[in-house]
Design an enzyme around this catalytic site. Structure first.
Site, PDB file in Angstrom:
ATOM      1  N   LYS A   1      22.372 -23.318   7.645  1.00 21.80           N
ATOM      2  CA  LYS A   1      22.570 -24.683   6.855  1.00 21.80           C
ATOM      3  C   LYS A   1      21.417 -24.383   5.557  1.00 21.80           C
ATOM      4  O   LYS A   1      20.423 -23.716   5.600  1.00 21.80           O
ATOM      5  CB  LYS A   1      21.973 -25.804   7.389  1.00 21.80           C
ATOM      6  CG  LYS A   1      23.013 -25.928   8.790  1.00 21.80           C
ATOM      7  CD  LYS A   1      24.461 -26.089   8.416  1.00 21.80           C
ATOM      8  CE  LYS A   1      24.770 -27.547   7.808  1.00 21.80           C
ATOM      9  NZ  LYS A   1      25.313 -28.414   9.109  1.00 21.80           N
TER      10      LYS A   1
ATOM     11  N   LYS B   1      30.145 -21.798   4.208  1.00 24.06           N
ATOM     12  CA  LYS B   1      30.365 -22.629   5.094  1.00 24.06           C
ATOM     13  C   LYS B   1      30.815 -23.873   4.248  1.00 24.06           C
ATOM     14  O   LYS B   1      30.277 -24.780   3.507  1.00 24.06           O
ATOM     15  CB  LYS B   1      29.309 -23.298   5.961  1.00 24.06           C
ATOM     16  CG  LYS B   1      30.011 -24.282   6.812  1.00 24.06           C
ATOM     17  CD  LYS B   1      28.812 -24.499   8.107  1.00 24.06           C
ATOM     18  CE  LYS B   1      29.217 -25.340   9.349  1.00 24.06           C
ATOM     19  NZ  LYS B   1      29.567 -26.652   8.873  1.00 24.06           N
TER      20      LYS B   1
HETATM   21  S1  IVH Z   1      34.072 -20.632  11.898  1.00 28.36           S
HETATM   22  C1  IVH Z   1      34.612 -20.705  16.333  1.00 28.36           C
HETATM   23  N1  IVH Z   1      33.843 -20.257   9.083  1.00 28.36           N
HETATM   24  O1  IVH Z   1      32.175 -25.312  10.120  1.00 28.36           O
HETATM   25  C2  IVH Z   1      34.024 -20.965  14.947  1.00 28.36           C
HETATM   26  N2  IVH Z   1      33.626 -22.284   9.997  1.00 28.36           N
HETATM   27  O2  IVH Z   1      30.569 -26.247  12.625  1.00 28.36           O
HETATM   28  C3  IVH Z   1      34.723 -21.767  14.172  1.00 28.36           C
HETATM   29  N3  IVH Z   1      33.662 -24.230   8.481  1.00 28.36           N
HETATM   30  O3  IVH Z   1      34.548 -26.790  12.487  1.00 28.36           O
HETATM   31  C4  IVH Z   1      34.033 -21.867  12.805  1.00 28.36           C
HETATM   32  N4  IVH Z   1      33.388 -22.852   6.795  1.00 28.36           N
HETATM   33  O4  IVH Z   1      35.263 -26.861   9.879  1.00 28.36           O
HETATM   34  C5  IVH Z   1      34.006 -21.045  10.234  1.00 28.36           C
HETATM   35  N5  IVH Z   1      33.730 -19.886   6.832  1.00 28.36           N
HETATM   36  C6  IVH Z   1      33.812 -21.059   7.972  1.00 28.36           C
HETATM   37  C7  IVH Z   1      33.495 -22.080   7.922  1.00 28.36           C
HETATM   38  C8  IVH Z   1      33.740 -22.971   8.954  1.00 28.36           C
HETATM   39  C9  IVH Z   1      33.466 -24.259   7.104  1.00 28.36           C
HETATM   40  C10 IVH Z   1      33.509 -25.475   9.459  1.00 28.36           C
HETATM   41  C11 IVH Z   1      34.726 -25.628  10.228  1.00 28.36           C
HETATM   42  C12 IVH Z   1      33.830 -25.906  11.772  1.00 28.36           C
HETATM   43  C13 IVH Z   1      32.459 -25.950  11.399  1.00 28.36           C
HETATM   44  C14 IVH Z   1      31.532 -25.404  12.438  1.00 28.36           C
END
Ligand code: IVH
Length: 694
Positions: free
Chosen positions: A318, A120
């Site tokens: 997390k 993430k």
């Molecule tokens: S998927 C519907 N994959 O985390 C799902 N998010 O709280 C959309 N983020 O707003 C998110 N790395 O900014 C996804 N590999 C990843 C991610 C990621 C960072 C962030 C993104 C999102 C937040 C979710």
């Protein structure tokens, strides 16, 4: 309230207010304040977070870029909403996530679910629109529906292709991903900002957000931003049947995808991946704050759908507090508004948990000794989300020769008064906190004490709120209570006088000076309460006033009690309602020379009226000392005490030579025996009631 707590309070209030304005702006399209006013609120929030980086949690408005389309950027509506993720903090939460999906899809117990496990990325999410393979638009997330059109700035990011490659490229596709900044670039940028006298960014995420939202794309171009694609929104075709297949496709289109991502066969493997990445995340060179697990099969994703704004098919696991090693350069002692001395570690700056950390809390002096923390040590520090960085432990094997145990100061670094630790009489243990006793003079406590001094239960001076006191203090006009009473005189000669300063006028100053004048005479109980002695509230102040009668007698008695064992000390402790901790705090306060000087300065300006005893003859017990013991029949012991005090008697908790009467109820024990032994007159409850005419 401590500065930190005040910051927390102001921060919470601002966050609430900004969220309300966001709602008015986005959801109702009815903003109630101007953009400039909104920006001012936002700016204040940023200032607080710059001073208290631990408050810059991911849900703070400052952390979500495009929380509101900034002036200068057009709005851009996403073709499909950009959603967020539910969080898991424990492995058990992840196992439950897997179970939930299994139940939802009615899968057999032994049917494993394949997931993609992706780092993430801790940056800001972005939406790129490609039409016929050409980059046609780029936007920040905004509120999830509408973001800011930052197309020109996106074009400056080298990782983002202007044109997608390959033959399967859909006619139209929204690419979702994260814009982020590397640690190296963050350090470079902040050094540059600092050299130019501009504010530094608190973490790479903020720096990335600030850089992407520059009105001049040339500025964005100079900040080396990066991008990882992790998903898609609207798409005219979804050519692969799995998340993993799609990620592979995005890569073949020429989009950067995170190289660490992996397809895992089930939840156990997912957790193993999490541990592996967590262990190595410090070496990545950019921030990640967890692992995102996504159900791999897209048909399952479709069936699972969404709960409110989160997909049911994905979760963010997390990371725990990140730790780092650094050098302890020094230990500073900060004095809070209540006089608490707090040790703070000054550290060689180190990058941990998304920010550069140069201070950490050491809690208190016992903690320093327990962990044997010495200046010069190599220490492990930790920072978890919104928690203040802490020193976890010392690496004693790396201790430099000559490092000496830390000696905690016994004097307040802010005012030089002695600083003490209360001893709990029951356990005999010293309180963890050492406190400055110079309440009346200590600059760290001054504003708080002045506020207490003028409040309604004390000197009751109207027109002096916190803001006014802070201003008077900051201007050097009122530094301690006595200054209030010389204010009128000094103001006549002042340049500029108060009435000419911002926020004050002729009328308010005249009213204030009159309110002060009206308090040149005050009762002893109010006076004592106003001093703000630790543990001494209104009731205790009244007990002291009643017992000692005049301010001079009280001060002299406190001085005499300083030996902690003579008659004056016994008398103080014998007052019913005053325990040893309180007695100690009162004496500590009254013998501190700094306080005594402040009290003398005050007494030169005001008259403290002796405690008013009920008129002679009104009560036969006025001025007498009474001890109650045993169970009374017609009233509780507290009631009896209150009545005796109302009649002007002093109620003591133990029998001494000064006791006039012991009132003994049923089952009276040692006090009764002592009274007999000392020849003190013992009354039954009935006799006492007769005496007071009840
Ligand atoms: S998927 C519907 N994959 O985390 C799902 N998010 O709280 C959309 N983020 O707003 C998110 N790395 O900014 C996804 N590999 C990843 C991610 C990621 C960072 C962030 C993104 C999102 C937040 C979710």
């Amino acid at each position: 309230m401590s500065k930190a707590r005040e910051a927390v309070r102001e921060h919470a209030a601002l966050v609430k207010e900004i969220r309300q304005h966001d709602r008015l702006y986005y959801e109702l399209s009815q903003p109630s304040i101007s953009d400039a006013e909104y920006d001012a609120l936002f700016q204040r929030l940023k200032e607080i977070e710059a001073a208290h980086p631990e408050l810059a949690t991911p849900d703070s408005p400052t952390q979500r870029v495009g929380g509101r389309a900034a002036e200068g950027f057009a709005k851009s509506r996403h073709l499909r909403p950009m959603l967020s993720l539910d969080n898991a903090f424990e492995e058990a939460d992840v196992i439950e996530f897997d179970r939930r999906i299994r139940r939802f899809l009615r899968l057999a117990e032994d049917e494993a679910i394949a997931y993609t496990a992706e780092p993430k990325i801790d940056g800001l999410s972005a939406n790129l629109l490609y039409r016929r393979g050409e980059l046609a638009g780029g936007a920040t997330r905004g509120d999830g529906m509408v973001g800011e059109d930052v197309t020109q700035n996106m074009r400056t990011i080298a990782d983002i292709p202007r044109r997608l490659q390959g033959k399967d490229v859909p006619e139209l596709i929204e690419i979702r991903g994260e814009v982020y900044m590397s640690h190296a670039e963050f350090e470079r940028l902040n050094a540059e900002q600092e050299a130019a006298g501009k504010p530094v960014y608190v973490n790479p995420r903020n720096a990335a957000a600030g850089s992407l939202r520059q009105l001049d794309p040339a500025v964005t171009a100079k900040r080396k931003l990066h991008f990882f694609a992790y998903g898609w929104g609207e798409a005219s075709a979804v050519p692969a049947p799995t998340q993993w297949g799609m990620l592979d496709l995005l890569k073949r289109f020429g989009l950067p995808t995170n190289p660490l991502g992996r397809r895992v066969g089930g939840v156990a493997e997912a957790i193993a991946f999490y541990r592996e990445i967590e262990a190595g995340r410090g070496r990545l060179g950019y921030d990640i704050d967890g692992i995102v697990y996504k159900v791999d099969r897209l048909d399952w994703q479709e069936r699972l759908g969404f709960v409110s704004r989160n997909p049911r098919w994905a979760i963010a696991h997390k990371f725990r507090a990140e730790q780092a090693e650094t050098e302890l350069l020094g230990i500073d002692i900060q004095v809070g508004r209540t006089g608490a001395l707090t040790p703070v570690a000054r550290l060689k700056p180190v990058f941990v948990g998304g920010v550069s950390v140069s201070n950490a809390t050491l809690h208190n002096e016992d903690e320093i000794h327990r962990k044997d923390i010495r200046v010069g040590d190599r220490v492990v520090i930790q920072r978890a989300g919104d928690v203040i960085p802490q020193v976890v432990r010392v690496l004693t094997d790396k201790r430099p020769r000559g490092a000496v145990p830390f000696v905690f100061p016994e004097r307040c670094p802010a005012c030089g008064s002695h600083a003490v630790r209360e001893v709990n009489p029951r356990t005999g243990r010293a309180d963890a906190v050492r406190r400055c006793t110079g309440g009346l003079v200590c600059p760290a406590q001054a504003v708080e004490r002045l506020r207490h001094f003028v409040q309604r239960d004390a000197f009751d001076i109207e027109g002096l709120g916190e803001k006014q006191i802070q201003a008077l203090y900051d201007w050097g006009v009122v530094m301690q209570p006595a200054d209030l009473f010389t204010l009128a005189e000094r103001n006549r000669r002042a340049h500029p006088p108060l009435q000419e300063r911002e926020g004050w006028g002729e009328v308010s100053v005249a009213n204030l000076l009159a309110a002060i004048e009206a308090r040149r005479e005050i009762g002893l109980d109010r006076f004592i309460h106003a001093l703000g002695i630790r543990h001494v509230g209104q009731a205790t102040a009244r007990l002291l006033a009643q017992n000692y009668g005049s301010v001079r007698h009280w001060l002299a008695s406190m001085k005499a009690a300083a030996d902690h064992d003579g008659e004056a000390w016994s008398e103080l402790n014998a007052i019913d309602g005053i325990g040893e901790v309180m007695a100690e705090a009162i004496v500590d306060f009254c013998i501190e020379p700094h306080n005594l000087r402040a009290i003398e300065a005050l007494l030169a300006q005001i008259r403290v009226a002796d405690f008013e005893k009920p008129a002679t003859g009104a009560s036969k017990v006025a001025g007498l000392t009474v001890v109650f013991t045993g169970t009374l029949e017609t009233m509780t012991r507290d009631e009896a005490k209150a009545r005796a005090q109302a009649l002007g008697a002093k109620v003591a908790g133990s029998v001494s030579k000064k006791t006039d009467y012991v009132v003994a109820g049923a089952d009276a024990g040692s006090k009764l025996a002592k009274a007999r032994e000392a020849g003190v007159k013992v009354l039954s409850e009935r006799e006492w009631l007769d005496l007071i005419g009840a």
